[in-house]
Scaffold this motif. Structure first.
Motif, PDB file in Angstrom:
ATOM      1  N   GLU A   1       1.367  -8.216 -11.305  1.00  0.00           N
ATOM      2  CA  GLU A   1       2.376  -8.706 -10.356  1.00  0.00           C
ATOM      3  C   GLU A   1       1.808  -8.649  -8.941  1.00  0.00           C
ATOM      4  O   GLU A   1       2.006  -9.579  -8.135  1.00  0.00           O
ATOM      5  CB  GLU A   1       3.637  -7.851 -10.458  1.00  0.00           C
ATOM      6  N   LEU A   2       1.121  -7.566  -8.618  1.00  0.00           N
ATOM      7  CA  LEU A   2       0.519  -7.389  -7.305  1.00  0.00           C
ATOM      8  C   LEU A   2      -0.475  -8.513  -7.009  1.00  0.00           C
ATOM      9  O   LEU A   2      -0.416  -9.149  -5.957  1.00  0.00           O
ATOM     10  CB  LEU A   2      -0.190  -6.037  -7.240  1.00  0.00           C
ATOM     11  N   VAL A   3      -1.378  -8.763  -7.949  1.00  0.00           N
ATOM     12  CA  VAL A   3      -2.394  -9.803  -7.766  1.00  0.00           C
ATOM     13  C   VAL A   3      -1.736 -11.174  -7.629  1.00  0.00           C
ATOM     14  O   VAL A   3      -2.078 -11.963  -6.740  1.00  0.00           O
ATOM     15  CB  VAL A   3      -3.392  -9.797  -8.941  1.00  0.00           C
ATOM     16  N   TRP A   4      -0.775 -11.465  -8.509  1.00  0.00           N
ATOM     17  CA  TRP A   4      -0.107 -12.767  -8.507  1.00  0.00           C
ATOM     18  C   TRP A   4       0.599 -13.018  -7.178  1.00  0.00           C
ATOM     19  O   TRP A   4       0.487 -14.096  -6.594  1.00  0.00           O
ATOM     20  CB  TRP A   4       0.901 -12.823  -9.663  1.00  0.00           C
TER      21      TRP A   4
ATOM     22  N   ALA B   1       6.826   0.922 -13.644  1.00  0.00           N
ATOM     23  CA  ALA B   1       6.699   1.085 -15.095  1.00  0.00           C
ATOM     24  C   ALA B   1       7.741   0.280 -15.854  1.00  0.00           C
ATOM     25  O   ALA B   1       7.686   0.175 -17.080  1.00  0.00           O
ATOM     26  CB  ALA B   1       6.826   2.568 -15.465  1.00  0.00           C
ATOM     27  N   TYR B   2       8.695  -0.327 -15.112  1.00  0.00           N
ATOM     28  CA  TYR B   2       9.762  -1.096 -15.759  1.00  0.00           C
ATOM     29  C   TYR B   2       9.526  -2.606 -15.679  1.00  0.00           C
ATOM     30  O   TYR B   2      10.315  -3.382 -16.207  1.00  0.00           O
ATOM     31  CB  TYR B   2      11.109  -0.738 -15.119  1.00  0.00           C
ATOM     32  N   PHE B   3       8.445  -2.986 -15.018  1.00  0.00           N
ATOM     33  CA  PHE B   3       8.054  -4.404 -14.921  1.00  0.00           C
ATOM     34  C   PHE B   3       9.182  -5.286 -14.383  1.00  0.00           C
ATOM     35  O   PHE B   3       9.472  -6.351 -14.920  1.00  0.00           O
ATOM     36  CB  PHE B   3       7.573  -4.921 -16.289  1.00  0.00           C
ATOM     37  N   GLU B   4       9.789  -4.833 -13.301  1.00  0.00           N
ATOM     38  CA  GLU B   4      10.838  -5.622 -12.659  1.00  0.00           C
ATOM     39  C   GLU B   4      10.214  -6.549 -11.616  1.00  0.00           C
ATOM     40  O   GLU B   4       9.268  -6.177 -10.930  1.00  0.00           O
ATOM     41  CB  GLU B   4      11.855  -4.692 -11.983  1.00  0.00           C
ATOM     42  N   TRP B   5      10.779  -7.758 -11.486  1.00  0.00           N
ATOM     43  CA  TRP B   5      10.210  -8.733 -10.555  1.00  0.00           C
ATOM     44  C   TRP B   5      10.838  -8.545  -9.164  1.00  0.00           C
ATOM     45  O   TRP B   5      11.509  -9.400  -8.613  1.00  0.00           O
ATOM     46  CB  TRP B   5      10.428 -10.146 -11.072  1.00  0.00           C
ATOM     47  N   THR B   6      10.598  -7.379  -8.594  1.00  0.00           N
ATOM     48  CA  THR B   6      11.050  -7.082  -7.236  1.00  0.00           C
ATOM     49  C   THR B   6       9.860  -6.509  -6.476  1.00  0.00           C
ATOM     50  O   THR B   6       8.812  -6.214  -7.070  1.00  0.00           O
ATOM     51  CB  THR B   6      12.190  -6.050  -7.220  1.00  0.00           C
ATOM     52  N   ASP B   7      10.036  -6.328  -5.168  1.00  0.00           N
ATOM     53  CA  ASP B   7       8.973  -5.730  -4.367  1.00  0.00           C
ATOM     54  C   ASP B   7       9.205  -4.247  -4.122  1.00  0.00           C
ATOM     55  O   ASP B   7       8.448  -3.609  -3.392  1.00  0.00           O
ATOM     56  CB  ASP B   7       8.859  -6.451  -3.019  1.00  0.00           C
ATOM     57  N   ASN B   8      10.247  -3.696  -4.725  1.00  0.00           N
ATOM     58  CA  ASN B   8      10.550  -2.275  -4.525  1.00  0.00           C
ATOM     59  C   ASN B   8       9.448  -1.404  -5.130  1.00  0.00           C
ATOM     60  O   ASN B   8       9.007  -0.426  -4.527  1.00  0.00           O
ATOM     61  CB  ASN B   8      11.894  -1.920  -5.157  1.00  0.00           C
TER      62      ASN B   8
ATOM     63  N   ASP C   1       0.835  -1.197   0.000  1.00  0.00           N
ATOM     64  CA  ASP C   1       0.000   0.000   0.000  1.00  0.00           C
ATOM     65  C   ASP C   1       0.873   1.251   0.000  1.00  0.00           C
ATOM     66  O   ASP C   1       1.725   1.440   0.872  1.00  0.00           O
ATOM     67  CB  ASP C   1      -0.906  -0.011   1.235  1.00  0.00           C
ATOM     68  N   GLY C   2       0.674   2.108  -0.999  1.00  0.00           N
ATOM     69  CA  GLY C   2       1.436   3.354  -1.102  1.00  0.00           C
ATOM     70  C   GLY C   2       2.741   3.239  -1.868  1.00  0.00           C
ATOM     71  O   GLY C   2       3.421   4.249  -2.067  1.00  0.00           O
ATOM     72  N   LYS C   3       3.099   2.027  -2.317  1.00  0.00           N
ATOM     73  CA  LYS C   3       4.349   1.867  -3.070  1.00  0.00           C
ATOM     74  C   LYS C   3       4.229   2.457  -4.478  1.00  0.00           C
ATOM     75  O   LYS C   3       3.131   2.637  -5.011  1.00  0.00           O
ATOM     76  CB  LYS C   3       4.730   0.388  -3.169  1.00  0.00           C
TER      77      LYS C   3
END
Length: 224
Positions: free
Chosen positions: A157-160, A144-151, A138-140
């Motif tokens: 990605e969020l839903v998955w 826009a770069y579609f990186e597989w990180t949580d940063n 929440d708030g992150k």
């Protein structure tokens, strides 16, 4: 005299209850995921944890739609928060959006809602775990770069990740960026803007279409 006998216990109870309520509000002043667990179940066509899809009106979302050969370019999870429906979505920033507002943001207000075929898996304790896990995003910033990180994080990605890490359900296999249709000029333009000449073709990716096509889900609402 008899009334005074019960007056002090009554005042003590009121003060204790008030302090407890104040402490509760102080600990969780702005926690949108804290719901009333004792509220009556809502009679609705939606269910807590449903996944909702739409076609968004933006150049990037249009590029996503083209690259994935799908009508869907955006998605989120429907949550029941205190008896009201919200969509938890990765936009800028990641946030809860009232369901009615979310629907209006899509092209022609069209949308599709999908649900687990075996939705008995989403027991109240699992849904609570999903909501608690969601709070870390929440708030992150939107990714826009579609990186597989949580940063930073993007919509599918969020839903998955919420389904995988909080409910133990892998809605779809992950793919690589190179697996999508990247030859379209509109897609190429977005890629050039994002990455220049260093396109991360082997980056792990999940698209809204991957979730929409999941064989674990069934369609419950389709307004297209």
């Amino acid at each position: 005299m008899k009334s005074k006998k019960y007056l002090f216990p009554l005042i003590t109870f009121i003060l204790s209850f008030g302090c407890a309520l104040f402490i509760s509000l102080k600990v969780f002043p702005d926690n949108p995921f804290t719901g009333n667990k004792e509220k009556k179940a809502l009679l609705s066509k939606y269910k807590d944890g449903d996944i909702i899809f739409q076609t968004s009106e933006s150049k990037q979302c249009e590029a996503v739609r083209i690259a994935t050969n799908s009508k869907f370019s955006h998605c989120g999870i429907i949550y029941d928060i205190n008896g009201k429906w919200f969509v938890f979505e990765a936009v800028q920033p990641v946030k809860l959006t009232p369901l009615e507002d979310w629907i209006k943001h899509g092209r022609d207000s069209k949308y599709v809602v999908k649900r687990l075929k075996n939705d008995s898996i989403l027991k109240p304790e699992v849904l609570q775990k999903m909501k608690e896990y969601s709070q870390q995003f929440d708030g992150k910033e939107y990714d826009a770069y579609f990186e597989w990180t949580d940063n930073r994080i993007y919509c599918s990605e969020l839903v998955w990740k919420i389904y995988k890490n909080a409910a133990g359900i892998e809605l779809s296999k992950l793919r690589e960026l190179k697996d999508f249709n990247l030859e379209n000029p509109q897609v190429q333009k977005i890629l050039k803007e994002r990455y220049g000449n260093a396109i991360p073709l082997e980056e792990k990716v999940v698209a809204p279409s991957d979730l929409a096509d999941s064989n674990l889900l069934k369609t419950v609402i389709d307004t297209y």
